[in-house]
Scaffold this active site. Structure first.
Site, PDB file in Angstrom:
ATOM      1  N   TYR A 149     -27.282 -43.196  13.139  1.00 25.26           N
ATOM      2  CA  TYR A 149     -27.655 -43.313  11.735  1.00 25.26           C
ATOM      3  C   TYR A 149     -26.440 -43.691  10.881  1.00 25.26           C
ATOM      4  O   TYR A 149     -26.512 -44.599  10.046  1.00 25.26           O
ATOM      5  CB  TYR A 149     -28.251 -41.994  11.245  1.00 25.26           C
ATOM      6  CG  TYR A 149     -28.634 -42.010   9.789  1.00 25.26           C
ATOM      7  CD1 TYR A 149     -29.718 -42.753   9.346  1.00 25.26           C
ATOM      8  CD2 TYR A 149     -27.907 -41.276   8.852  1.00 25.26           C
ATOM      9  CE1 TYR A 149     -30.081 -42.769   8.000  1.00 25.26           C
ATOM     10  CE2 TYR A 149     -28.264 -41.282   7.513  1.00 25.26           C
ATOM     11  CZ  TYR A 149     -29.344 -42.029   7.091  1.00 25.26           C
ATOM     12  OH  TYR A 149     -29.683 -42.046   5.761  1.00 25.26           O
ATOM     13  N   LYS A 153     -25.708 -47.029   8.422  1.00 24.79           N
ATOM     14  CA  LYS A 153     -25.373 -46.953   7.001  1.00 24.79           C
ATOM     15  C   LYS A 153     -23.969 -47.503   6.726  1.00 24.79           C
ATOM     16  O   LYS A 153     -23.720 -48.077   5.654  1.00 24.79           O
ATOM     17  CB  LYS A 153     -25.507 -45.512   6.502  1.00 24.79           C
ATOM     18  CG  LYS A 153     -26.950 -45.027   6.448  1.00 24.79           C
ATOM     19  CD  LYS A 153     -27.819 -45.906   5.550  1.00 24.79           C
ATOM     20  CE  LYS A 153     -29.229 -45.371   5.412  1.00 24.79           C
ATOM     21  NZ  LYS A 153     -30.083 -46.217   4.552  1.00 24.79           N
TER      22      LYS A 153
END
Length: 289
Positions: A149, A153
């Site tokens: 994740y 990002k």
């Protein structure tokens, strides 16, 4: 009042943001993957409140092209795009399959690129626009078990850094919102690794991710200010700032991590400004305070 398109409008951040903006009198359209899925009741409520709902899959180029066009038509134009749709991932990094990682990047990074390619011709033609992006505090630092994740990002942040400069001459301003962990349904839809044989090789450590997640849930429960409504407030506050004066990054966090990320963001801004100044192109940063 602005004409605003929110991707992932029925999600943890999209829903309160849409409601807050409509209460202020803005025209809002938003995307969902399906009207008839598990969020059908939310979709119906949003439509009853006046939102225009667009079915769109950010992992499909044809769907995003059609969806953005439908949103512009429904709103009669477009002033603000909020790239908010996203997917989480949690687990020991080695256990994440390449397919798991591809799925996360396809939504969080390539999905944003598909939306941008669909929306930017409109913004460039009108010579003005505001684009917001949902990132994360762990889009700035990496913490255990969020590697996939965080990587998505971090990639998003790098992409937006480029969009920020490359779109400035076209009158398009860029703003990244960096939330801390929030108690939303986002956690329910996490991509998690499915590799039990490899997991056994981690021995007792294999249970640590679950324990860490439990501790996070307890911390969030004990921090009532750490709620998705804070994102809605941040978006509304950003849109109230005059064009060209908005901050590039906005941290939204009440867990104590936020000030450290803001310190990092300030340092990065100074480095970026210096590097671009050395190349004689610092003016490309002018659309942000």
């Amino acid at each position: 009042m602005a004409k605003i398109f929110i991707t992932g409008i029925a999600g943890g951040f999209g829903l309160p943001t849409a409601r807050a903006l409509m209460e202020q009198g803005h025209q809002v359209a938003g995307s969902v993957r399906s009207r008839t899925g598990r969020k059908a009741d939310i979709v119906a409520a949003l439509e009853a409140d006046g939102a225009q709902i667009i079915e769109m899959d950010v992992t499909d180029a044809a769907s995003t092209e059609a969806g953005v066009a439908d949103a512009i038509a429904a709103l009669g134009g477009l002033d603000v795009l909020f790239n908010n749709a996203g997917i989480g991932a949690y687990g020991i990094q080695e256990l994440m399959s390449p397919e798991d990682m591809t799925r996360v990047f396809d939504v969080n990074v390539t999905g944003v690129q598909r939306i941008m390619r669909a929306a930017l011709p409109h913004f460039r033609a009108q010579g003005r626009g505001t684009i917001l992006y949902t990132s994360s505090l762990i889009g700035r630092i990496a913490t255990p078990f969020y590697g996939t994740y965080s990587a998505s990002k971090w990639a998003l942040e790098a992409m937006v850094e480029c969009y920020r400069t490359e779109l400035s001459d076209f009158g398009i301003e860029s703003c990244i919102i960096e939330p801390g962990a929030m108690p939303t349904a986002f956690f329910d839809g996490m991509v998690t690794p499915q590799d039990p044989m490899r997991e056994t090789e981690y021995g007792d450590f294999a249970v640590v991710p679950a324990l860490s997640a439990q501790a996070l849930a307890q911390m969030l429960e004990a921090t009532p200010d750490q709620r998705p409504e804070r994102i809605a407030e941040a978006v509304a506050a950003l849109l109230a700032v005059p064009f060209g004066q908005k901050p590039f990054r906005t941290v939204v966090d009440h867990t104590g991590v936020g000030p450290e990320i803001e310190r990092y963001n300030t340092a990065l801004h100074d480095v970026t400004y210096t590097v671009l100044s050395n190349f004689g192109i610092a003016d490309m940063l002018r659309l942000n305070a």
